[in-house]
Design an enzyme around this catalytic site. Structure first.
Site, PDB file in Angstrom:
ATOM      1  N   HIS A 237      -8.970 -42.268 -19.364  1.00 39.30           N
ATOM      2  CA  HIS A 237      -9.810 -41.362 -20.176  1.00 39.30           C
ATOM      3  C   HIS A 237      -9.079 -40.882 -21.445  1.00 39.30           C
ATOM      4  O   HIS A 237      -9.571 -41.028 -22.551  1.00 39.30           O
ATOM      5  CB  HIS A 237     -10.175 -40.117 -19.347  1.00 39.30           C
ATOM      6  CG  HIS A 237     -10.941 -40.391 -18.101  1.00 39.30           C
ATOM      7  ND1 HIS A 237     -12.302 -40.616 -18.063  1.00 39.30           N
ATOM      8  CD2 HIS A 237     -10.518 -40.474 -16.818  1.00 39.30           C
ATOM      9  CE1 HIS A 237     -12.684 -40.808 -16.813  1.00 39.30           C
ATOM     10  NE2 HIS A 237     -11.640 -40.734 -16.033  1.00 39.30           N
TER      11      HIS A 237
HETATM   12  O1  RIB Z   1     -12.015 -36.088 -16.620  1.00 38.95           O
HETATM   13  C1  RIB Z   1     -10.843 -36.724 -17.036  1.00 38.95           C
HETATM   14  C2  RIB Z   1      -9.880 -35.748 -17.616  1.00 38.95           C
HETATM   15  O2  RIB Z   1      -9.463 -34.821 -16.624  1.00 38.95           O
HETATM   16  C3  RIB Z   1      -8.585 -36.396 -18.116  1.00 38.95           C
HETATM   17  O3  RIB Z   1      -8.076 -35.640 -19.165  1.00 38.95           O
HETATM   18  C4  RIB Z   1      -7.659 -36.291 -16.934  1.00 38.95           C
HETATM   19  O4  RIB Z   1      -6.292 -36.239 -17.312  1.00 38.95           O
HETATM   20  C5  RIB Z   1      -8.057 -34.959 -16.373  1.00 38.95           C
HETATM   21  O5  RIB Z   1      -7.357 -33.970 -17.100  1.00 38.95           O
END
Ligand code: RIB
Ligand code: CA
Length: 308
Positions: A237
């Protein structure tokens, strides 16, 4: 001209890959890394930030931010990232000394110094940016853009309605989305289309350099977690948010009016994206809805060539 950036992060496995990517790019001038409580407690996200910056071979300043959300108790995600926050990866203890100034003071001072050109990339809950806006209301006129990993139009990964970074501190997100600072929201709608499949991971890390083993373990940890969600690839992500600053063409985005649910029992932390503009309100964010996956993979391959 390099883009002056501050990366606010809660490393975190995907945050770590995002930092390897950010530091490999000649497009970014990384002024500071600021830590926030999120995936794991602040003491560990701060340690991980220091260890990662040192391991990557930089002496970028690292500054500590908020322990937890503005109003609520911190809810962490060790089940995703492991107790340390970096899954099975163990890095040498950093020699970098933690910056005295808080994350929000570093953000403001750098924004003043960059005369409106500072970009903030957030990879965790938005608490630090919200704290900076509360302490320095004129910050809103001094930041060029916030590119955040967070939110989603249609899905949630922490509740059915909410993505983790927004869910952890929806009040902070509400402050940021109402600030007037230009926002690029890189949410699950785009990141879930950016799966890196096992064979592609093998290709990316199939180089023999000083970081390849660590990066391989980080990707494999991402892959393991994604399989839990019945996804057949690794979703990194946070790296997509960084990639979207390095090369904005990597995401497909639309301008929309986004508000944050801070009261709903079932919907707390939802980014309410007015796709059809039924509110007739002016858009306050570019919302990423698609990704050029091939470009993303090529960017990771380019990243590995930088770390000799
Ligand atoms: O939903 C994904 C996010 O939440 C990313 O930033 C992961 O590192 C968690 O922080
Ligand atoms: Ca994160």
């Amino acid at each position: 001209m390099k883009i002056p950036v501050i990366i606010d992060t809660d490393p975190g496995v995907d945050d770590a890959i995002a930092l390897f990517l950010a530091f490999s790019s000649d497009k970014l001038d990384i002024k500071a890394i600021t830590s926030v409580g999120g995936n794991i407690p602040l003491c560990k996200t701060t340690k991980n930030a220091l260890d990662l910056v040192d391991y990557i071979g930089k002496n970028t300043i690292v500054s500590k931010g908020a322990e937890g959300p503005i109003l609520r108790k911190l809810e962490t995600a060790e089940w995703v990232h492991g107790e340390s926050g970096l899954a099975s990866v163990v890095l040498p203890e950093s020699n970098i000394k933690l910056q005295e100034k808080s994350a929000w003071d570093v953000m403001y001072d750098e924004a003043v110094k960059q005369e409106g050109k500072l970009n903030i990339i957030t990879l965790g809950p938005l608490t630090n940016v919200a704290m900076a806006l509360i302490k320095y209301p004129d910050l809103k006129d001094k930041v060029e853009k916030i590119t955040m990993m967070g939110g989603a139009c249609y899905i949630g990964n922490t509740t059915p309605a909410a993505e983790f970074n927004i869910y952890v501190d929806a009040e902070a997100a509400d402050i940021v989305f109402k600030s007037g600072i230009p926002i690029t929201m890189v949410g699950l709608d785009a990141t879930h289309k950016s799966c890196i499949y096992e064979n592609e991971i093998t290709e990316i890390v199939n180089v023999n350099n000083r970081v390849s083993q660590v990066v391989k373990e980080l990707f494999q940890s991402c892959l393991r977690v994604c399989k839990y969600f019945n996804l057949d690839g690794a979703i990194v992500h946070d790296a997509l948010a960084v990639a979207a600053v390095i090369d904005p063409s990597i995401i497909y985005k639309e301008d929309h009016y986004v508000t944050i649910e801070t009261k709903g029992e079932l919907t707390y932390g939802k980014t309410v994206v007015d796709i059809y503009n039924v509110t007739k309100n002016k858009a306050n964010a570019e919302v990423a809805l698609g990704v050029d996956r091939e470009k993303f993979i090529e960017m990771f391959k380019g990243m590995m060539k930088v770390y000799v």
